[in-house]
Design a protein around this motif. Structure first.
Motif, short mmCIF file in Angstrom:
data_model
loop_
_atom_site.label_atom_id
_atom_site.label_comp_id
_atom_site.label_asym_id
_atom_site.label_seq_id
_atom_site.Cartn_x
_atom_site.Cartn_y
_atom_site.Cartn_z
N ALA A 49 -19.54 25.92 -0.68
CA ALA A 49 -18.79 26.93 0.07
C ALA A 49 -18.23 26.35 1.36
CB ALA A 49 -19.69 28.13 0.37
N HIS A 50 -19.00 25.52 2.02
CA HIS A 50 -18.58 24.87 3.26
C HIS A 50 -17.39 23.95 2.99
CE1 HIS A 50 -19.15 23.40 7.34
NE2 HIS A 50 -19.12 22.17 6.88
N ILE A 68 -15.27 24.02 0.28
CA ILE A 68 -14.11 24.78 -0.21
C ILE A 68 -13.48 25.60 0.91
CG2 ILE A 68 -13.43 26.69 -1.72
CD1 ILE A 68 -15.46 25.61 -3.75
N GLY A 69 -14.31 26.22 1.73
CA GLY A 69 -13.80 27.08 2.79
C GLY A 69 -13.17 26.32 3.94
N HIS A 113 -14.53 25.40 6.66
CA HIS A 113 -15.02 25.84 7.96
C HIS A 113 -15.69 24.69 8.70
CE1 HIS A 113 -14.06 29.96 6.96
NE2 HIS A 113 -14.67 29.78 5.80
N LYS A 128 -21.63 25.62 9.25
CA LYS A 128 -22.25 26.40 8.18
C LYS A 128 -22.34 27.87 8.57
CE LYS A 128 -24.81 22.58 6.19
NZ LYS A 128 -26.13 22.01 5.87
N THR A 163 -19.15 29.39 7.73
CA THR A 163 -19.07 29.52 6.27
C THR A 163 -19.81 30.76 5.81
OG1 THR A 163 -18.94 27.12 6.01
CG2 THR A 163 -19.61 28.38 4.08
N GLU A 210 -18.02 34.02 6.99
CA GLU A 210 -16.84 34.31 6.17
C GLU A 210 -17.25 34.81 4.78
OE1 GLU A 210 -12.94 34.84 5.01
OE2 GLU A 210 -13.79 34.55 7.00
N ALA A 211 -18.27 34.21 4.22
CA ALA A 211 -18.75 34.65 2.90
C ALA A 211 -19.23 36.11 2.96
CB ALA A 211 -19.88 33.74 2.42
N GLU A 230 -16.14 38.39 3.15
CA GLU A 230 -15.51 38.49 1.84
C GLU A 230 -16.34 39.37 0.90
OE1 GLU A 230 -14.26 34.85 0.01
OE2 GLU A 230 -13.41 34.10 1.88
#
Length: 66
Positions: A15-16, A18-19, A21, A24, A27, A30-31, A34
């Motif tokens: 996630a870190h 792909i995002g 950011h 962490k 990240t 934001e997760a 969403e």
């Protein structure tokens, strides 16, 4: 608010990455945003078919200038 979580490191790293950011924390924040947005959108889907439709409503009337 400080919180300790046992997160899957592989998920967090992906996630870190792909995002894109910087941290962490960003990240995870934001997760969560969403996740909340998606859940709210899913609630709206339950409204489909429950709202009465007025076939005589003129939606273009609001666009006309007085």
């Amino acid at each position: 608010m400080p919180t300790n979580l046992a997160l899957d490191p592989e998920l967090l790293d992906e996630a870190h990455r792909i995002g894109g950011h910087r941290t962490k924390k960003a990240t995870v924040s934001e997760a969560l945003r969403e996740y909340i947005l998606r859940r709210k959108q899913q609630r709206i889907l339950h409204l489909f078919g429950t709202v009465d439709y007025d076939a005589d409503f003129d939606y273009k009337a609001q666009r006309r200038r007085a």
